[in-house]
Design a protein around this motif. Structure first.
Motif, PDB file in Angstrom:
ATOM      1  N   ASP A 252       0.237  13.168  -3.277  1.00 30.85           N
ATOM      2  CA  ASP A 252      -0.340  12.253  -2.290  1.00 30.85           C
ATOM      3  C   ASP A 252      -1.029  13.117  -1.244  1.00 30.85           C
ATOM      4  N   PRO A 253      -2.315  12.833  -0.933  1.00 29.49           N
ATOM      5  CA  PRO A 253      -3.046  13.714  -0.010  1.00 29.49           C
ATOM      6  C   PRO A 253      -2.413  13.814   1.374  1.00 29.49           C
ATOM      7  N   LEU A 254      -1.788  12.723   1.851  1.00 28.92           N
ATOM      8  CA  LEU A 254      -1.158  12.788   3.176  1.00 28.92           C
ATOM      9  C   LEU A 254       0.056  13.722   3.147  1.00 28.92           C
ATOM     10  N   VAL A 255       0.827  13.620   2.073  1.00 36.84           N
ATOM     11  CA  VAL A 255       2.023  14.476   1.946  1.00 36.84           C
ATOM     12  C   VAL A 255       1.596  15.941   1.956  1.00 36.84           C
TER      13      VAL A 255
ATOM     14  N   SER B 258       8.383   8.349   5.653  1.00 32.85           N
ATOM     15  CA  SER B 258       9.812   8.046   5.727  1.00 32.85           C
ATOM     16  C   SER B 258      10.503   8.363   4.404  1.00 32.85           C
ATOM     17  N   TYR B 259       9.827   7.995   3.310  1.00 30.42           N
ATOM     18  CA  TYR B 259      10.423   8.255   1.993  1.00 30.42           C
ATOM     19  C   TYR B 259      10.590   9.764   1.776  1.00 30.42           C
ATOM     20  N   VAL B 260       9.559  10.534   2.123  1.00 27.69           N
ATOM     21  CA  VAL B 260       9.607  11.974   1.816  1.00 27.69           C
ATOM     22  C   VAL B 260      10.579  12.710   2.748  1.00 27.69           C
ATOM     23  N   VAL B 261      10.567  12.373   4.042  1.00 28.88           N
ATOM     24  CA  VAL B 261      11.459  13.126   4.948  1.00 28.88           C
ATOM     25  C   VAL B 261      12.920  12.719   4.735  1.00 28.88           C
ATOM     26  N   GLY B 262      13.136  11.499   4.241  1.00 26.99           N
ATOM     27  CA  GLY B 262      14.490  11.068   3.873  1.00 26.99           C
ATOM     28  C   GLY B 262      15.406  10.853   5.061  1.00 26.99           C
ATOM     29  N   SER B 263      16.681  10.672   4.752  1.00 25.85           N
ATOM     30  CA  SER B 263      17.635  10.313   5.813  1.00 25.85           C
ATOM     31  C   SER B 263      17.937  11.500   6.736  1.00 25.85           C
ATOM     32  N   ALA B 264      17.644  12.715   6.299  1.00 21.11           N
ATOM     33  CA  ALA B 264      17.865  13.872   7.175  1.00 21.11           C
ATOM     34  C   ALA B 264      16.691  14.067   8.133  1.00 21.11           C
ATOM     35  N   GLY B 265      15.590  13.367   7.887  1.00 18.95           N
ATOM     36  CA  GLY B 265      14.408  13.504   8.746  1.00 18.95           C
ATOM     37  C   GLY B 265      14.258  12.312   9.660  1.00 18.95           C
ATOM     38  N   ARG B 266      13.050  12.167  10.208  1.00 17.43           N
ATOM     39  CA  ARG B 266      12.821  11.083  11.155  1.00 17.43           C
ATOM     40  C   ARG B 266      11.343  10.727  11.154  1.00 17.43           C
ATOM     41  N   VAL B 267      11.015   9.449  11.222  1.00 14.41           N
ATOM     42  CA  VAL B 267       9.629   9.053  11.477  1.00 14.41           C
ATOM     43  C   VAL B 267       9.621   7.987  12.559  1.00 14.41           C
ATOM     44  N   MET B 268       8.845   8.318  13.608  1.00 13.31           N
ATOM     45  CA  MET B 268       8.670   7.367  14.700  1.00 13.31           C
ATOM     46  C   MET B 268       7.193   6.988  14.712  1.00 13.31           C
ATOM     47  N   GLY B 269       6.902   5.688  14.692  1.00 15.65           N
ATOM     48  CA  GLY B 269       5.516   5.226  14.694  1.00 15.65           C
ATOM     49  C   GLY B 269       5.198   4.511  15.991  1.00 15.65           C
ATOM     50  N   THR B 270       4.033   4.814  16.564  1.00 15.54           N
ATOM     51  CA  THR B 270       3.630   4.125  17.792  1.00 15.54           C
ATOM     52  C   THR B 270       2.373   3.311  17.502  1.00 15.54           C
ATOM     53  N   GLU B 271       2.309   2.128  18.104  1.00  6.64           N
ATOM     54  CA  GLU B 271       1.160   1.241  17.905  1.00  6.64           C
ATOM     55  C   GLU B 271       0.831   0.592  19.251  1.00  6.64           C
ATOM     56  N   SER B 272      -0.436   0.699  19.659  1.00 12.30           N
ATOM     57  CA  SER B 272      -0.786   0.205  20.993  1.00 12.30           C
ATOM     58  C   SER B 272      -1.111  -1.279  21.022  1.00 12.30           C
ATOM     59  N   SER B 273      -1.396  -1.895  19.879  1.00 11.95           N
ATOM     60  CA  SER B 273      -1.624  -3.340  19.891  1.00 11.95           C
ATOM     61  C   SER B 273      -0.263  -4.030  19.794  1.00 11.95           C
TER      62      SER B 273
ATOM     63  N   MET C 254       0.826  -1.220   0.000  1.00 15.19           N
ATOM     64  CA  MET C 254       0.000   0.000   0.000  1.00 15.19           C
ATOM     65  C   MET C 254       0.855   1.263   0.000  1.00 15.19           C
ATOM     66  N   GLY C 255       1.861   1.283   0.865  1.00 19.39           N
ATOM     67  CA  GLY C 255       2.743   2.449   0.929  1.00 19.39           C
ATOM     68  C   GLY C 255       3.640   2.535  -0.290  1.00 19.39           C
ATOM     69  N   LYS C 256       4.102   1.369  -0.739  1.00 14.88           N
ATOM     70  CA  LYS C 256       5.043   1.336  -1.876  1.00 14.88           C
ATOM     71  C   LYS C 256       4.391   1.912  -3.137  1.00 14.88           C
ATOM     72  N   ASN C 257       3.126   1.542  -3.373  1.00 10.25           N
ATOM     73  CA  ASN C 257       2.433   2.065  -4.563  1.00 10.25           C
ATOM     74  C   ASN C 257       2.304   3.579  -4.504  1.00 10.25           C
ATOM     75  N   ARG C 258       2.049   4.080  -3.293  1.00  2.94           N
ATOM     76  CA  ARG C 258       1.914   5.543  -3.165  1.00  2.94           C
ATOM     77  C   ARG C 258       3.257   6.228  -3.399  1.00  2.94           C
TER      78      ARG C 258
ATOM     79  N   ALA D 247       1.721   1.897   6.360  1.00  5.79           N
ATOM     80  CA  ALA D 247       1.714   2.415   4.984  1.00  5.79           C
ATOM     81  C   ALA D 247       1.998   3.919   4.979  1.00  5.79           C
ATOM     82  N   ASP D 248       1.307   4.648   5.852  1.00  3.17           N
ATOM     83  CA  ASP D 248       1.562   6.094   5.919  1.00  3.17           C
ATOM     84  C   ASP D 248       2.995   6.355   6.387  1.00  3.17           C
ATOM     85  N   ALA D 249       3.461   5.556   7.359  1.00  5.29           N
ATOM     86  CA  ALA D 249       4.830   5.756   7.873  1.00  5.29           C
ATOM     87  C   ALA D 249       5.859   5.564   6.757  1.00  5.29           C
ATOM     88  N   LEU D 250       5.583   4.631   5.853  1.00  5.85           N
ATOM     89  CA  LEU D 250       6.516   4.405   4.737  1.00  5.85           C
ATOM     90  C   LEU D 250       6.557   5.625   3.811  1.00  5.85           C
ATOM     91  N   VAL D 251       5.382   6.169   3.507  1.00  7.18           N
ATOM     92  CA  VAL D 251       5.324   7.363   2.646  1.00  7.18           C
ATOM     93  C   VAL D 251       6.058   8.522   3.331  1.00  7.18           C
TER      94      VAL D 251
END
Ligand SMILES: C[S@@+](CC[C@H](N)C(=O)[O-])C[C@H]1O[C@@H](n2cnc3c(N)ncnc32)[C@H](O)[C@@H]1O
Length: 269
Positions: free
Chosen positions: A90-93, A119-134, A76-80, A113-117
């Motif tokens: 991309d509407p999220l971007v 991560s791709y856009v912010v690149g290596s100079a940025g950061r994405v941290m994802g939290t999941e409660s399950s 899902m993320g890869k296609n976006r 999927a959103d985290a992948l999109v």
């Protein structure tokens, strides 16, 4: 959301010495290991008196027992991202106003999927941290990403950069310093789910269905330097309940993004 008491075990594909990574997965997901011992999956579930079983495959963990198998796949993320690479939007971007170098806290990782999109856009100079409660979803996605070794370099690099935390976003937000991320993003389970939304359907029985708390949005405003964003259905009452006055519609879909811009802080002294 699957809890320990709902009954789930992890086992291997074939009888053999337990894979240390599988045992790490089991500990992270909070589920016991049951040696396969030449049993069918139905027999494992019957013997262990559980309704679900995770099989530790070479490509990553797969959960069986629900109506649909649950496993990680980046499609899902890869296609976006592929569309972004072709110059499409991309509407999220747009809603996050993403750019290289930004730091983003994704408070509802889900299938990532959103985290992948992001991560791709912010690149290596940025950061994405994802939290999941399950814990089960977090462990399956964490290990699924780790074991996914196919695809182009840009995909591998974007996947590798996603930091995954297990826990309720309210607690994680509370533990973050003020203004420590550019953007805080929420995509909770919709109050009124879209009936045909095949991408998310294997996640639904495992996900935390609780509504987003007003207090979590308040914490997000403290943690964000630029913006707090909420994804919901476009006529959802949640935007109003949670104080999102600016709502950006997604042209083609029933989805909308609530946006709260954070006023820049005036530095004293
Ligand atoms: C709609 S899904 C998110 C989908 C995700 N944006 C993606 O691209 O795959 C919502 C996810 O948030 C998780 N969740 C709900 N409430 C949460 C909370 N308080 N803290 C952390 N995760 C939460 C759910 O368990 C579920 O996996």
């Amino acid at each position: 959301m699957i809890k320990l008491e709902d009954g789930c075990v992890v086992t291997e594909t074939r009888t053999g010495f337990p894979d240390p990574e599988m045992l790490m997965f089991a500990a992270g997901a909070g589920i016991p290991y049951s040696p396969r011992q030449d049993r069918s999956l139905a027999r494992v579930m019957e013997d262990e008196k559980v309704s679900r079983v995770v099989v530790w495959e070479r490509e990553g963990p797969i959960l069986y027992g629900g109506e649909e198998k649950f496993f990680y796949h980046p499609s899902m993320g890869k296609n976006r991202v592929s569309r972004l690479r072709r110059g499409e939007s991309d509407p999220l971007v747009q809603a996050l106003d993403l750019a290289p170098g930004l730091e983003v806290l994704d408070c509802t990782l889900g299938l990532g999927a959103d985290a992948l999109v992001i991560s791709y856009v912010v690149g290596s100079a940025g950061r994405v941290m994802g939290t999941e409660s399950s814990p089960l979803v977090a462990a399956i996605v964490r290990w699924g990403i780790k074991k996914y070794v196919k695809g182009p370099v840009w995909l591998q690099e974007a996947l590798d950069r996603i930091e995954i935390h297990t826990g309720d976003h309210f607690e994680i937000l509370r533990s973050q310093p003020s203004q420590s991320f550019d953007i805080v993003y929420f995509d909770p389970m919709f109050r009124n789910p879209i009936a045909v939304c095949s991408g998310i359907s294997p996640l639904r029985p495992l996900a935390n269905p609780e509504p987003l708390m007003v207090e979590a949005v308040q914490e997000a405003r403290r943690v964000a330097r630029r913006r707090v964003v909420l994804k919901e259905r476009y006529q959802s009452q949640e935007f109003q309940r949670l104080g999102f006055e600016q709502v950006q519609m997604s042209k083609k879909s029933e989805i909308a993004y609530g946006i709260m811009d954070i006023e820049p802080q005036i530095q004293e002294g």
